[in-house]
Write a protein that holds these residues in place. Sequence first.
Motif, mmCIF file in Angstrom:
data_model
loop_
_atom_site.group_PDB
_atom_site.id
_atom_site.type_symbol
_atom_site.label_atom_id
_atom_site.label_comp_id
_atom_site.label_asym_id
_atom_site.label_seq_id
_atom_site.Cartn_x
_atom_site.Cartn_y
_atom_site.Cartn_z
ATOM 1 N N VAL A 256 6.973 0.185 7.901
ATOM 2 C CA VAL A 256 7.735 1.404 8.165
ATOM 3 C C VAL A 256 8.970 1.479 7.276
ATOM 4 N N SER A 257 9.718 0.372 7.179
ATOM 5 C CA SER A 257 10.932 0.387 6.355
ATOM 6 C C SER A 257 10.597 0.566 4.881
ATOM 7 N N ALA A 258 9.475 0.005 4.430
ATOM 8 C CA ALA A 258 9.094 0.151 3.035
ATOM 9 C C ALA A 258 8.712 1.592 2.715
ATOM 10 N N VAL A 259 7.961 2.218 3.622
ATOM 11 C CA VAL A 259 7.512 3.596 3.375
ATOM 12 C C VAL A 259 8.677 4.570 3.447
ATOM 13 N N PHE A 260 9.472 4.505 4.526
ATOM 14 C CA PHE A 260 10.552 5.473 4.709
ATOM 15 C C PHE A 260 11.787 5.112 3.871
ATOM 16 N N GLY A 261 11.859 3.862 3.404
ATOM 17 C CA GLY A 261 12.965 3.484 2.534
ATOM 18 C C GLY A 261 12.658 3.677 1.065
ATOM 19 N N GLY A 262 11.452 4.080 0.753
ATOM 20 C CA GLY A 262 11.082 4.339 -0.629
ATOM 21 C C GLY A 262 10.869 3.083 -1.459
ATOM 22 N N THR A 263 10.648 1.939 -0.819
ATOM 23 C CA THR A 263 10.469 0.678 -1.562
ATOM 24 C C THR A 263 9.034 0.170 -1.491
ATOM 25 N N ALA A 264 8.131 1.000 -1.010
ATOM 26 C CA ALA A 264 6.745 0.556 -0.833
ATOM 27 C C ALA A 264 6.044 0.449 -2.186
ATOM 28 N N SER A 265 5.744 -0.774 -2.580
ATOM 29 C CA SER A 265 5.009 -1.007 -3.822
ATOM 30 C C SER A 265 3.516 -0.998 -3.528
ATOM 31 N N PRO A 266 2.672 -0.858 -4.549
ATOM 32 C CA PRO A 266 1.223 -0.922 -4.311
ATOM 33 C C PRO A 266 0.802 -2.220 -3.622
ATOM 34 N N ALA A 267 1.454 -3.337 -3.980
ATOM 35 C CA ALA A 267 1.113 -4.615 -3.353
ATOM 36 C C ALA A 267 1.441 -4.591 -1.864
ATOM 37 N N THR A 268 2.601 -4.017 -1.509
ATOM 38 C CA THR A 268 2.993 -3.938 -0.104
ATOM 39 C C THR A 268 2.012 -3.084 0.693
ATOM 40 N N LEU A 269 1.648 -1.937 0.155
ATOM 41 C CA LEU A 269 0.700 -1.055 0.837
ATOM 42 C C LEU A 269 -0.664 -1.715 0.972
ATOM 43 N N LEU A 270 -1.075 -2.435 -0.076
ATOM 44 C CA LEU A 270 -2.385 -3.085 -0.043
ATOM 45 C C LEU A 270 -2.433 -4.195 0.999
ATOM 46 N N VAL A 271 -1.399 -5.028 1.036
ATOM 47 C CA VAL A 271 -1.380 -6.152 1.971
ATOM 48 C C VAL A 271 -1.298 -5.647 3.411
ATOM 49 N N PHE A 272 -0.379 -4.733 3.685
ATOM 50 C CA PHE A 272 -0.286 -4.183 5.038
ATOM 51 C C PHE A 272 -1.568 -3.450 5.426
ATOM 52 N N GLY A 273 -2.166 -2.749 4.455
ATOM 53 C CA GLY A 273 -3.419 -2.053 4.738
ATOM 54 C C GLY A 273 -4.532 -3.020 5.090
ATOM 55 N N ALA A 274 -4.604 -4.145 4.371
ATOM 56 C CA ALA A 274 -5.642 -5.138 4.663
ATOM 57 C C ALA A 274 -5.449 -5.740 6.056
#
Length: 273
Positions: free
Chosen positions: A149-167
């Motif tokens: 949540v903090s990565a998405v709404f803070g604008g710091t979500a990298s592709p790696a972060t989205l991929l790992v959380f998604g997995a």
Amino acid sequence: MDIFAFPPLAALLDAAYGALAGLSSLLEPLAGASAAALAVILVTLLVRALLVPVGVSQARAEQTRARLAPKLREIQRRHKKNPERLQKEMLELYRRENTSPFAGMLPVLAQAPIVGLLYTLFLRPEIAGHPNDLLTHDLFGAPLGTSFVSAVFGGTASPATLLVFGALAVIMLVVADISRRVFRPAPVPEGAEDSPLSSPAMLRVAGALHYLTVVFAAFVPLAAALYLTVTVVWTLVQRMLLRRRYPLPEVTPAKTLAKTPARTEPLRRGGRG
């Protein structure tokens, strides 16, 4: 108020930090920057292994509750207009059976402090006055101290972060769906259809609870989400094995019971002729 400002809790947090940081250092030649993530996985497996006896008692309690369900429904039917008598009779039944309506809740309660420690360890830039080196670790490029949540709404979500959380989310969703299907409530027997706990709304709520961990994992640091993922996988496998060891009594639905005499009655009459 910061509860970890109290000296005993501050010492506990520092000890947990030292233990996890030490384990991460030992694993660093093997896992590199993901050493702390591997340390979290190993700690999770250790905690779950220590809780196996508690899981066995939980399976026994679930079996006992299923066995007592008809008696509890009968008590509720007899005393539904007298709440005090109802409560007394239910407690007496639990006492005679040497069990409790809260039996089996210890695994959840025992893990709450561990999740809280992981949450705090990967949230604070400093622990006991020194820099928190655990925040320099990641899992396949996703920082362990970042929440989805903090990565998405803070604008710091990298592709790696989205991929790992998604997995991790996919794994937890699959486990939740399997748990919902395998451990669905037993069929409601005759006379219990009007119970609030067996209403369609309550059954939908019970099914939705399986997915609550996925929602919670989106708000905690990645390290805590990783702990939750390993935990739900372990819990599913353990419950499936223990269900074979401690099976629940079979319950025949009311409609099936109602049809059975109609099918057998002609055979009885034929036998008399």
